[in-house]
Design a protein around this motif. Structure first.
Motif, PDB file in Angstrom:
ATOM      1  N   PRO A  27       1.905   6.064   0.788  1.00 49.00           N
ATOM      2  CA  PRO A  27       0.612   6.528   0.566  1.00 49.00           C
ATOM      3  C   PRO A  27       0.221   7.701   0.239  1.00 49.00           C
ATOM      4  O   PRO A  27      -0.740   8.042  -0.257  1.00 49.00           O
ATOM      5  N   HIS A  28       1.307   8.850   0.330  1.00 53.76           N
ATOM      6  CA  HIS A  28       0.977  10.118   0.127  1.00 53.76           C
ATOM      7  C   HIS A  28       1.602  10.462  -1.423  1.00 53.76           C
ATOM      8  O   HIS A  28       1.322  11.842  -1.725  1.00 53.76           O
ATOM      9  N   HIS A  29       2.444   9.792  -1.994  1.00 56.01           N
ATOM     10  CA  HIS A  29       2.899  10.149  -3.233  1.00 56.01           C
ATOM     11  C   HIS A  29       1.992   9.705  -4.404  1.00 56.01           C
ATOM     12  O   HIS A  29       1.213   8.855  -4.446  1.00 56.01           O
ATOM     13  N   SER A  30       2.093  10.499  -5.543  1.00 53.80           N
ATOM     14  CA  SER A  30       1.180  10.396  -6.657  1.00 53.80           C
ATOM     15  C   SER A  30       2.050   9.197  -7.534  1.00 53.80           C
ATOM     16  O   SER A  30       3.029   8.838  -7.244  1.00 53.80           O
ATOM     17  N   PHE A  31       1.328   8.660  -8.544  1.00 48.94           N
ATOM     18  CA  PHE A  31       2.006   7.756  -9.379  1.00 48.94           C
ATOM     19  C   PHE A  31       3.157   8.152 -10.169  1.00 48.94           C
ATOM     20  O   PHE A  31       4.099   7.573 -10.824  1.00 48.94           O
ATOM     21  N   VAL A  32       3.156   9.727 -10.017  1.00 47.59           N
ATOM     22  CA  VAL A  32       4.268  10.114 -10.834  1.00 47.59           C
ATOM     23  C   VAL A  32       5.659  10.077 -10.011  1.00 47.59           C
ATOM     24  O   VAL A  32       6.791   9.725 -10.253  1.00 47.59           O
ATOM     25  N   ILE A  33       5.394  10.380  -8.679  1.00 50.52           N
ATOM     26  CA  ILE A  33       6.818  10.241  -7.737  1.00 50.52           C
ATOM     27  C   ILE A  33       6.913   9.044  -7.464  1.00 50.52           C
ATOM     28  O   ILE A  33       8.421   8.455  -7.335  1.00 50.52           O
ATOM     29  N   LYS A  34       5.946   7.971  -7.129  1.00 51.90           N
ATOM     30  CA  LYS A  34       6.364   6.504  -6.697  1.00 51.90           C
ATOM     31  C   LYS A  34       7.632   5.995  -7.180  1.00 51.90           C
ATOM     32  O   LYS A  34       8.473   5.056  -6.637  1.00 51.90           O
ATOM     33  N   PRO A  35       7.504   5.966  -8.954  1.00 51.71           N
ATOM     34  CA  PRO A  35       8.655   5.251  -9.403  1.00 51.71           C
ATOM     35  C   PRO A  35       9.977   6.037  -9.397  1.00 51.71           C
ATOM     36  O   PRO A  35      11.104   5.238  -8.959  1.00 51.71           O
ATOM     37  N   ILE A  36       9.956   7.336  -9.009  1.00 49.51           N
ATOM     38  CA  ILE A  36      11.360   7.930  -8.600  1.00 49.51           C
ATOM     39  C   ILE A  36      11.785   7.456  -7.188  1.00 49.51           C
ATOM     40  O   ILE A  36      13.030   7.116  -7.261  1.00 49.51           O
ATOM     41  N   PHE A  37      10.886   7.367  -6.459  1.00 43.76           N
ATOM     42  CA  PHE A  37      11.376   6.911  -4.961  1.00 43.76           C
ATOM     43  C   PHE A  37      11.692   5.276  -4.951  1.00 43.76           C
ATOM     44  O   PHE A  37      12.680   4.754  -4.254  1.00 43.76           O
ATOM     45  N   SER A  38      10.972   4.554  -5.667  1.00 42.19           N
ATOM     46  CA  SER A  38      11.140   3.099  -5.990  1.00 42.19           C
ATOM     47  C   SER A  38      12.624   2.846  -6.657  1.00 42.19           C
ATOM     48  O   SER A  38      13.121   1.829  -6.260  1.00 42.19           O
TER      49      SER A  38
END
Length: 202
Positions: free
Chosen positions: A139-150
């Protein structure tokens, strides 16, 4: 990564466990020991064995550095994490305070993923990490960071391979992991309660 001693577990190789972090009667958490334990826990991402976890590990280490920089700059005002935060905020800055917020989120994510996996012996690690991510960092991550963590969630090893890397004696591994997760959960819970207080915000 240090070599696991014969008959031991990965937890025997780390410098400081969350179970060793002193918590005062007023729930003050010792800054030095907390940072050592957090640093030690980041090496668990090395055990997971994928380069996809580097951003997760580096994120934690970056926030540990922010908190440690403040501790080194004002050691007398930073003996506990709570003192560190309140004293930094008095200066009008919030670099370490914000770093600690993100660090606690990262530790919460790790604790929830491991707790889910410990409690559900048939579930694969990727499912546990994905579920924990959705409720903590996502919920705190931007759309740029989310794919990296996914990508990191998808790169987790099979459950049996991960537990085998933690030690040969699975009973000892299970006991050590449960102890560490419980200690981590306690610390995270105290810090989240503190961070929700008005005086701990900027």
């Amino acid at each position: 990564m240090s070599e696991i001693p014969a008959g031991g577990t990965w937890f025997d190789t780390i410098q400081k466990s969350f179970a060793d972090v002193p918590i005062a009667e007023n729930e003050g958490i010792s800054t030095a020991e907390f940072l050592e334990a957090a640093e030690a826990l980041t090496t668990l991402f090395d055990v997971l064995g994928s380069k996809a976890f580097l951003p997760v590990k580096n994120d934690l280490l970056g926030n540990i550095k922010k908190v440690r920089d403040r501790q080194l700059a004002a050691p007398a005002e930073s003996e506990t994490l709570q003192e560190l935060v309140l004293n930094e905020l008095k200066t009008g800055k919030h670099t370490a305070t914000e770093g600690l917020v993100w660090l606690v989120r990262g530790l919460d994510f790790t604790a929830q993923a491991l707790r889910h996996n410990v409690d559900n012996s048939a579930v694969e690690l990727s499912n546990s990490f994905r579920e924990a991510y959705g409720g903590t960092l996502k919920p705190h991550h931007s759309f740029v960071i989310k794919p990296i963590f996914s990508a990191a969630m998808s790169a987790t090893p099979y459950r049996k391979d991960f537990y085998a890397k933690l030690g040969d004696d699975q009973e000892k591994v299970s006991a050590a992991l449960s102890k560490e997760v419980a200690a981590l959960e306690k610390v995270v819970s105290i810090l989240k309660t503190f961070q929700a207080r008005k005086e701990a915000q900027w």
